[in-house]
Design a protein around this motif. Structure first.
Motif, PDB file in Angstrom:
ATOM      1  N   ALA A  46       0.841  -1.228  -0.088  1.00 21.89           N
ATOM      2  CA  ALA A  46       0.066   0.120  -0.033  1.00 21.89           C
ATOM      3  C   ALA A  46       1.010   1.150   0.104  1.00 21.89           C
ATOM      4  N   GLY A  47       1.928   1.260   0.389  1.00 19.84           N
ATOM      5  CA  GLY A  47       2.974   2.233   0.269  1.00 19.84           C
ATOM      6  C   GLY A  47       3.438   2.727   1.598  1.00 19.84           C
ATOM      7  N   MET A  48       3.039   2.103   2.594  1.00 14.88           N
ATOM      8  CA  MET A  48       3.867   2.487   4.023  1.00 14.88           C
ATOM      9  C   MET A  48       5.097   2.391   4.181  1.00 14.88           C
ATOM     10  N   ASP A  49       5.432   3.250   5.143  1.00 12.27           N
ATOM     11  CA  ASP A  49       7.088   3.439   5.231  1.00 12.27           C
ATOM     12  C   ASP A  49       7.516   1.915   5.939  1.00 12.27           C
ATOM     13  N   PRO A  50       8.490   1.410   5.379  1.00 14.39           N
ATOM     14  CA  PRO A  50       8.974  -0.085   6.134  1.00 14.39           C
ATOM     15  C   PRO A  50       9.549   0.421   7.467  1.00 14.39           C
ATOM     16  N   LYS A  51      10.261   1.391   7.431  1.00 19.14           N
ATOM     17  CA  LYS A  51      10.753   1.804   8.981  1.00 19.14           C
ATOM     18  C   LYS A  51       9.546   1.788  10.051  1.00 19.14           C
ATOM     19  N   GLU A  52       8.533   2.532   9.591  1.00 17.15           N
ATOM     20  CA  GLU A  52       7.184   2.521  10.524  1.00 17.15           C
ATOM     21  C   GLU A  52       6.654   1.331  10.864  1.00 17.15           C
ATOM     22  N   VAL A  53       6.440   0.349   9.720  1.00 16.94           N
ATOM     23  CA  VAL A  53       6.010  -0.739  10.067  1.00 16.94           C
ATOM     24  C   VAL A  53       6.849  -1.602  10.719  1.00 16.94           C
TER      25      VAL A  53
END
Length: 343
Positions: free
Chosen positions: A94-101
């Protein structure tokens, strides 16, 4: 061409999907990068879990990458995504930031839900990701509600409700089917059939194992799709999306797929043989499949190595961020509980 089998309910053929059926070299390369990112991210998440840095439940998406990537390649801005607890791949696609995930997985303040959601309960309104949900099948009713909101507002958006073969036997799924077809709601139900639910094969748990036919009694069209082929997923997704977006109501896509790991990190998966898993990895792996397409399109090994290197860098940075980000302040226990209403 897509490898699909039509269900028994009526389908619309030859509809203009608004998506070019031809997938070019650059788009294939993007699919490869997105799928590889999900796999490497999940592999690293598994490592962090083993090190004790991720607590609670952790359900990996390894083997199913083509579904999230293929489906989300046809979605429009404003469309919504909602799924169950095997959700990391959907977030990344979906485009969420891998760092935040990754930081959310480790329960850190830098996570997408400030460390309070963990593996199963992330949410990101910017990318249209309406969460992973821990209650089996609950997201189907919620996804239908999102479609009802779209219908009410007349905004032209589509809701994509993902669930597994195990959740397909839940009663609330069929209540949702009935409402969605009765009111012609713009929703695509994506059944990720990895064949084992938690640990019971579909043959032992379902009297009708062709899940794309589950909407027949509600007159909802459906089709079976090779969920290990990202291009087949994309093409089927485009058809289903156009059907829903054009006011014809819901559509069911049964994605035949396979998860390589156990149901969760605590599952040794003794209900299937190592030989069975190895055969799927050898003959049907979604990333190997797209690499074959890329080779035919003229993409070189050097091109793939460049992508591999970039993915490794992204995942390494995400893991380091997740490891070093501070834990949430205790005051966060009292935030995001109620919505402050404007006077």
């Amino acid at each position: 061409m897509a490898r699909t089998r039509k269900g028994e309910a009526p389908t619309e053929k030859g509809a203009d999907t608004g998506v070019n059926a031809f997938v070019g070299k650059e788009e294939l390369l993007k699919f490869y990068q997105d799928m590889l990112l999900i796999r490497r991210f999940e592999e690293r998440a598994g490592q962090l879990y083993g090190m004790g840095l991720i607590g609670g439940f952790c359900h990996l998406y390894i083997g199913q990458e083509a579904i999230a990537v293929g489906m989300q390649s046809i979605q429009h801005k404003g469309d919504q995504i909602i799924t169950g607890y095997r959700d990391h791949g959907h977030m990344l696609a979906a485009g969420m930031d891998p760092k935040e995930v990754m930081a959310e997985l480790t329960g850190r303040a830098g996570g997408s839900s400030r460390g309070k959601g963990g593996s199963m309960h992330m949410f990101d309104i910017e990318t249209g990701f309406y969460g992973g949900h821990g209650i089996v099948g609950a997201q189907v009713a919620l996804g239908t509600g999102l479609a009802l909101a779209n219908h009410y507002k007349g905004n032209g958006n589509v809701s994509y409700a993902y669930f597994g073969d195990g959740a397909a036997n839940q009663g609330q799924v069929y209540e949702s089917f009935n409402m969605a077809q009765l009111w012609k709601l713009p929703v695509v139900y994506v059944i990720e059939n990895n064949q084992y639910a938690m640990g019971t094969s579909v043959e032992r748990s379902a009297s009708e194992t062709a899940f794309h036919k589950r909407g027949v009694s509600f007159r909802i069209p459906g089709e079976e799709v090779d969920g290990m082929d990202v291009v087949a997923v994309r093409e089927a997704g485009a058809r289903a999306s156009e059907h829903a977006r054009s006011g014809q109501g819901p559509y069911i896509l049964e994605m035949k797929t396979y998860r390589y790991r156990g149901h969760s990190m605590s599952d040794p998966a003794k209900y299937r043989t190592k030989e069975e898993v190895d055969e799927v990895k050898t003959t049907r792996d979604p990333i190997d499949h797209i690499k074959e397409r890329l080779a035919a399109a003229g993409v070189t090994e050097d091109d793939l190595k460049t992508v591999d290197g970039e993915v490794k860098r992204i995942v390494a940075e995400a893991a380091e961020f997740a490891r070093t980000s501070p834990e949430p302040d205790p005051s966060e226990l009292y935030t995001d509980v109620y919505l402050e209403a404007a006077e």
